[in-house]
Design an enzyme around this catalytic site. Structure first.
Site, mmCIF file in Angstrom:
data_model
loop_
_atom_site.group_PDB
_atom_site.id
_atom_site.type_symbol
_atom_site.label_atom_id
_atom_site.label_comp_id
_atom_site.label_asym_id
_atom_site.label_seq_id
_atom_site.Cartn_x
_atom_site.Cartn_y
_atom_site.Cartn_z
ATOM 1 N N HIS A 16 -22.995 33.889 -11.283
ATOM 2 C CA HIS A 16 -21.466 33.474 -11.433
ATOM 3 C C HIS A 16 -21.081 32.979 -9.903
ATOM 4 O O HIS A 16 -19.933 33.164 -9.515
ATOM 5 C CB HIS A 16 -20.683 34.601 -11.827
ATOM 6 C CG HIS A 16 -21.043 34.998 -13.039
ATOM 7 N ND1 HIS A 16 -21.833 36.255 -13.384
ATOM 8 C CD2 HIS A 16 -20.647 34.901 -14.380
ATOM 9 C CE1 HIS A 16 -21.982 36.558 -14.660
ATOM 10 N NE2 HIS A 16 -20.988 35.444 -15.125
ATOM 11 N N GLY A 38 -19.725 35.179 -20.924
ATOM 12 C CA GLY A 38 -19.042 33.741 -20.358
ATOM 13 C C GLY A 38 -19.659 32.137 -20.482
ATOM 14 O O GLY A 38 -21.068 32.093 -20.501
ATOM 15 N N SER A 39 -18.710 31.417 -20.600
ATOM 16 C CA SER A 39 -19.258 30.082 -20.700
ATOM 17 C C SER A 39 -19.503 29.627 -19.401
ATOM 18 O O SER A 39 -19.284 30.061 -18.280
ATOM 19 C CB SER A 39 -18.081 29.275 -21.319
ATOM 20 O OG SER A 39 -17.937 29.531 -22.724
ATOM 21 N N GLY A 40 -20.009 28.096 -19.208
ATOM 22 C CA GLY A 40 -20.431 27.803 -17.863
ATOM 23 C C GLY A 40 -22.032 28.071 -17.658
ATOM 24 O O GLY A 40 -22.664 27.688 -16.494
ATOM 25 N N HIS A 41 -22.863 28.704 -18.543
ATOM 26 C CA HIS A 41 -24.194 28.921 -18.132
ATOM 27 C C HIS A 41 -25.041 27.988 -19.337
ATOM 28 O O HIS A 41 -26.158 28.450 -19.739
ATOM 29 C CB HIS A 41 -24.541 30.347 -18.549
ATOM 30 C CG HIS A 41 -23.714 31.200 -17.789
ATOM 31 N ND1 HIS A 41 -23.780 30.969 -16.097
ATOM 32 C CD2 HIS A 41 -23.028 32.162 -17.900
ATOM 33 C CE1 HIS A 41 -22.862 32.089 -15.829
ATOM 34 N NE2 HIS A 41 -22.194 32.647 -16.518
ATOM 35 N N ASP A 53 -19.288 42.304 -20.378
ATOM 36 C CA ASP A 53 -20.251 42.014 -21.586
ATOM 37 C C ASP A 53 -20.533 43.412 -21.938
ATOM 38 O O ASP A 53 -20.445 43.744 -23.314
ATOM 39 C CB ASP A 53 -21.516 41.356 -21.133
ATOM 40 C CG ASP A 53 -20.862 39.932 -20.613
ATOM 41 O OD1 ASP A 53 -19.779 39.494 -20.701
ATOM 42 O OD2 ASP A 53 -22.155 39.183 -20.449
ATOM 43 N N LYS A 66 -26.439 40.930 -21.493
ATOM 44 C CA LYS A 66 -26.496 40.811 -19.875
ATOM 45 C C LYS A 66 -25.960 41.905 -19.479
ATOM 46 O O LYS A 66 -24.659 42.295 -19.702
ATOM 47 C CB LYS A 66 -26.426 39.456 -19.588
ATOM 48 C CG LYS A 66 -27.077 38.434 -20.114
ATOM 49 C CD LYS A 66 -26.891 37.108 -19.763
ATOM 50 C CE LYS A 66 -25.319 36.531 -19.442
ATOM 51 N NZ LYS A 66 -24.648 36.525 -20.820
#
Length: 333
Positions: free
Chosen positions: A219, A54-57, A110, A105
């Site tokens: 998250h 996911g994006s945001g990391h 994922d 991960k």
């Protein structure tokens, strides 16, 4: 919600467009399929190394695409797994004829989507090895996982494995090194504040003004416990002790110490944590032989940090020190 965005639904694609124009010497970006590819990929005779999530990391994973690290990254929507078609496209884009390593991960979406992508790649004649990172000692299972979460070790693994892949080592050897790095590293994080996913427009959880969450996930998943605010030295002890015990570190060991910011913590505070960590390790006669401090695996604007310790040996020293040139990590060139 105050964010530097246009529309929540356009955040990922517009960020990818920004990366493409900021780093044209290092990467190329397929906006439609949402994949970031090393500029000179595929390299014949070299194992392709890809990851995603996911994006945001950010900067994980797209910021780690380039020489000496990843050949491609697949960003999903914010805190949402990319889809198998993305992963397959990335796999094909970096296939140099000797196979591709998937670094995954340990989050359920994922894992499942990368498994499907590997099966699709195999059907097209591309050999894929997959390695799952699960270094978080905070909790055994979480909202997003069966088993431990994959967090800070992922960054170190991508760098070390990328260094070996540059030598054109075979796929089996590259995958074996990846599993070794995962086995020899542990992580744990904490949060002082929540973060806000653009599409949701509200914080992912609530923390009181005098509270912090120990063992948080990237998250915003709950950790081990919610406790009153403490000093940096006390927080570092809360994170480092379970890592040292779980990894079985002993006097004479050498480690790579990684203090990571969750996105909203200034470097001055991360260095205070690193100093406290050094004192804890010195007290146990464990030597910090390599270090990394900064925001490398974040949770949007969450304030907090994580600590990762990786037991080093000659092989890991060699490939950690090898040259790397990516948007977010570079040395030796």
């Amino acid at each position: 919600m105050k964010k530097l965005i246009n529309k929540p639904e356009d955040v990922v694609k517009e960020a990818l467009a920004g990366m493409a124009v900021a780093h044209p010497d290092l990467i190329r970006v397929d906006i439609e399929q949402q994949i970031i590819i090393r500029k000179d990929a595929p390299i014949q005779g070299k194992v392709g190394v890809i990851s995603g999530g996911g994006s945001g990391h950010e900067p994980m994973h797209g910021g780690f695409v380039g020489a000496g690290m990843l050949d491609a990254a697949c960003p999903g929507a914010v805190f949402t797994s990319p889809v198998p078609d993305q992963m397959l496209a990335a796999t094909k884009a970096v296939n140099g004829g000797v196979g591709v390593l998937h670094i995954v991960k340990n989050y359920t979406g994922d894992v499942l989507n990368f498994e499907m992508a590997a099966e699709l790649a195999d059907a097209e004649g591309i050999k894929v090895e997959s390695v799952v990172t699960n270094d978080d000692v905070a909790v055994q299972d979480s909202l997003y996982t069966a088993g431990r979460r994959g967090v800070g070790v992922t960054v170190l693994l991508e760098k070390i494995v990328g260094g070996l892949a540059e030598t054109k080592a075979p796929l089996e050897q590259v995958a074996e090194l990846a599993r070794k790095v995962n086995k020899q590293g542990r992580s744990m994080g904490m949060a002082l504040t929540p973060c806000t996913v653009p599409a949701a427009g509200k914080p992912t959880f609530e923390l009181g003004e005098d509270e912090m969450e120990i063992g948080i996930g990237i998250h915003g998943e709950p950790g081990r416990r919610r406790v009153k605010l403490a000093s940096a030295a006390e927080i570092t002890e809360m994170l480092a002790t379970p890592i040292i015990e779980d990894l079985g570190l002993k006097a004479g060991d050498q480690v790579l110490a990684f203090v990571n910011g969750m996105g909203g913590t200034p470097l001055i505070e991360l260095y205070i944590v690193f100093d406290a960590l050094q004192r804890i390790l010195n007290g146990k006669n464990i030597a910090i032989a390599r270090s990394l401090v900064g925001n490398y695996i974040t949770s949007l604007e969450m304030a907090g940090c994580s600590i990762t310790l990786l037991r080093l040996d000659e092989e890991l020293f060699r490939y950690w020190d090898a040259p790397v040139h990516t948007p977010a990590l570079r040395w030796g060139r």
